[in-house]
Design an enzyme around this catalytic site. Structure first.
Site, PDB file in Angstrom:
ATOM      1  N   ASP A 177      79.768  56.969 -62.389  1.00 46.85           N
ATOM      2  CA  ASP A 177      80.167  55.708 -61.779  1.00 46.85           C
ATOM      3  C   ASP A 177      81.655  55.762 -61.402  1.00 46.85           C
ATOM      4  OD1 ASP A 177      78.845  52.849 -61.389  1.00 46.85           O
ATOM      5  OD2 ASP A 177      80.905  52.517 -62.047  1.00 46.85           O
ATOM      6  N   TYR A 307      87.119  48.065 -57.723  1.00 42.94           N
ATOM      7  CA  TYR A 307      86.341  48.291 -56.504  1.00 42.94           C
ATOM      8  C   TYR A 307      87.183  47.962 -55.269  1.00 42.94           C
ATOM      9  CZ  TYR A 307      81.857  48.802 -58.967  1.00 42.94           C
ATOM     10  OH  TYR A 307      80.818  49.237 -59.759  1.00 42.94           O
ATOM     11  N   HIS A 361      71.362  56.065 -64.352  1.00 39.76           N
ATOM     12  CA  HIS A 361      72.794  55.900 -64.093  1.00 39.76           C
ATOM     13  C   HIS A 361      73.636  55.902 -65.371  1.00 39.76           C
ATOM     14  CE1 HIS A 361      76.209  54.723 -61.656  1.00 39.76           C
ATOM     15  NE2 HIS A 361      76.450  53.682 -62.439  1.00 39.76           N
TER      16      HIS A 361
END
Length: 383
Positions: A177, A307, A361
């Site tokens: 990630d 982000y 994930h």
């Protein structure tokens, strides 16, 4: 570099306030829909919230988290929380492991044990690691950056300074990630110190330069790029919100523990190898330990801010640009992005490529044994 020991100690008043908010939830009216089709399943969420209110024992979770030796370091003015576990073996190899969103340093709780003390799990003590697991800036107990501009590249600079401050001149890095972007940035900017990196996810903004005339994309790469675009259209709304309007989102999620649970737990179900049953991969206690870290540190807004910063500083590679330290890649079958090896080889020296038999994930939580074996194998070449 100033370092001091750290123990988690959430005040009783904060726990009481959380329970009050959970009990006073104003549940939304819902139109008929197939379960999980439009996001979180409200019936499951109600069950989780009931458990969070009446059964979940934060103090037990806190004691378990505090079993890992934790510290706070001042790294060039940035307050960094990290776990630093020494290996049990003849010559432990140092590795820094970076989490992402919606995870936390808690993701690596089981994996750390397996890496630090392999003999206790039937493996060779010569494969032991010194494991460093920092909390990203703005996550959990790491302070938010004082100024804008902290993307994966700046975090890599902080991590390199942290490792040198701990006495590690050379080390390895691992991540998934957001942690994959930090690990790649470490290899790109600090190759004098980074032996190699291991990834179980390719950074979302990774984009190699493609010479369409001399090295066009093959069929596997074209299929991957097409699938990635389709995924972004159907599943990527969260990332678009994070990377464009994080403060609007923070106003809601920092005030509502149920909203926070919905936002985060839907991803644990959608991104894991659970066949639609999130509790097949994670217990309620595991989900709520991670959730409670976000809630009690009020870090959801500062966490998703990364982000936004990564969008402004994407991981684009020019023609001929290479990441020189070798890379290991573990491709889990239920990972949300599954690039072909050729896509990585445009930029990376892929020294190890493994098609994993199961997992998604959250590899370190879902399949810590598999990831431990994979990391032992990859980093053995640098010992």
């Amino acid at each position: 570099m100033h370092i001091e020991p750290f123990k988690i100690a959430v005040p009783d008043e904060a726990i009481d306030d959380l329970r009050r908010r959970l009990r006073d939830t104003r549940w939304p009216p819902m139109t008929p829909s197939e379960s999980w089709k439009q996001g979180i399943d409200i019936a499951w969420l109600r069950e989780l919230v009931q458990y969070w209110t009446d059964t979940f024992d934060w103090r037990a979770a806190e004691r378990e988290l505090n079993r890992q030796p934790q510290f706070i370091a001042d790294v060039n003015g940035q307050r960094v929380h990290f776990v630093h576990r020494r290996g049990v073996g003849p010559k432990p190899y140092p590795v820094i492991i970076t989490h992402g969103w919606p995870g936390s340093f808690f993701e690596f709780h089981a994996l750390t044990e397996m890496l630090c003390d392999p003999a206790s799990f039937g493996a060779d003590p010569a494969d032991s690691f010194d494991v460093i697991v920092p909390s990203l800036p703005g996550f959990a107990f790491s302070a938010a950056p004082a100024q804008p501009g902290t993307s994966a590249f700046q975090v890599a600079d902080i991590w390199a300074a942290l490792m040198q401050g701990l006495g590690y001149e050379r080390f390895g890095a691992q991540g998934g990630d957001l942690g994959s972007a930090v690990s790649v940035a470490l290899a790109l900017r600090h190759r004098r110190h980074v032996d190699g990196i291991h990834l179980n996810f390719l950074p979302g903004s990774y984009e190699p330069s493609v010479d369409s005339a001399n090295a066009p994309m093959n069929a596997a790469e074209q299929d991957f790029v097409r699938a990635r675009s389709e995924w972004v259209a159907l599943e990527g709304a969260y990332a678009h919100m994070h990377s464009t309007k994080p403060q609007t989102l923070a106003a809601s999620l920092n005030d509502s523990p149920v909203g926070l649970a919905a936002w985060i737990c839907e991803k644990f179900r959608a991104w894991s190898d659970c066949d639609g049953d999130v509790e097949r991969s994670f217990s309620k206690d595991e989900l709520l330990t991670n959730l409670s870290l976000y809630w009690h540190t009020q870090s959801i807004g500062t966490a998703v801010q990364m982000y936004y910063e990564n969008r402004l500083q994407p991981m684009r590679f020019a023609a001929g640009q290479r990441v020189l330290p070798p890379v290991g890649y573990a491709r889990f079958p239920k990972e949300l992005s599954r690039p072909p090896r050729e896509w990585l080889e445009r930029v990376f020296d892929v020294a190890q490529w493994t098609e994993m038999p199961r997992g998604g994930h959250f590899a370190a939580m879902e399949e810590p044994e598999l990831l431990a074996v994979e990391m032992r194998t990859f980093f053995r070449r640098f010992r």
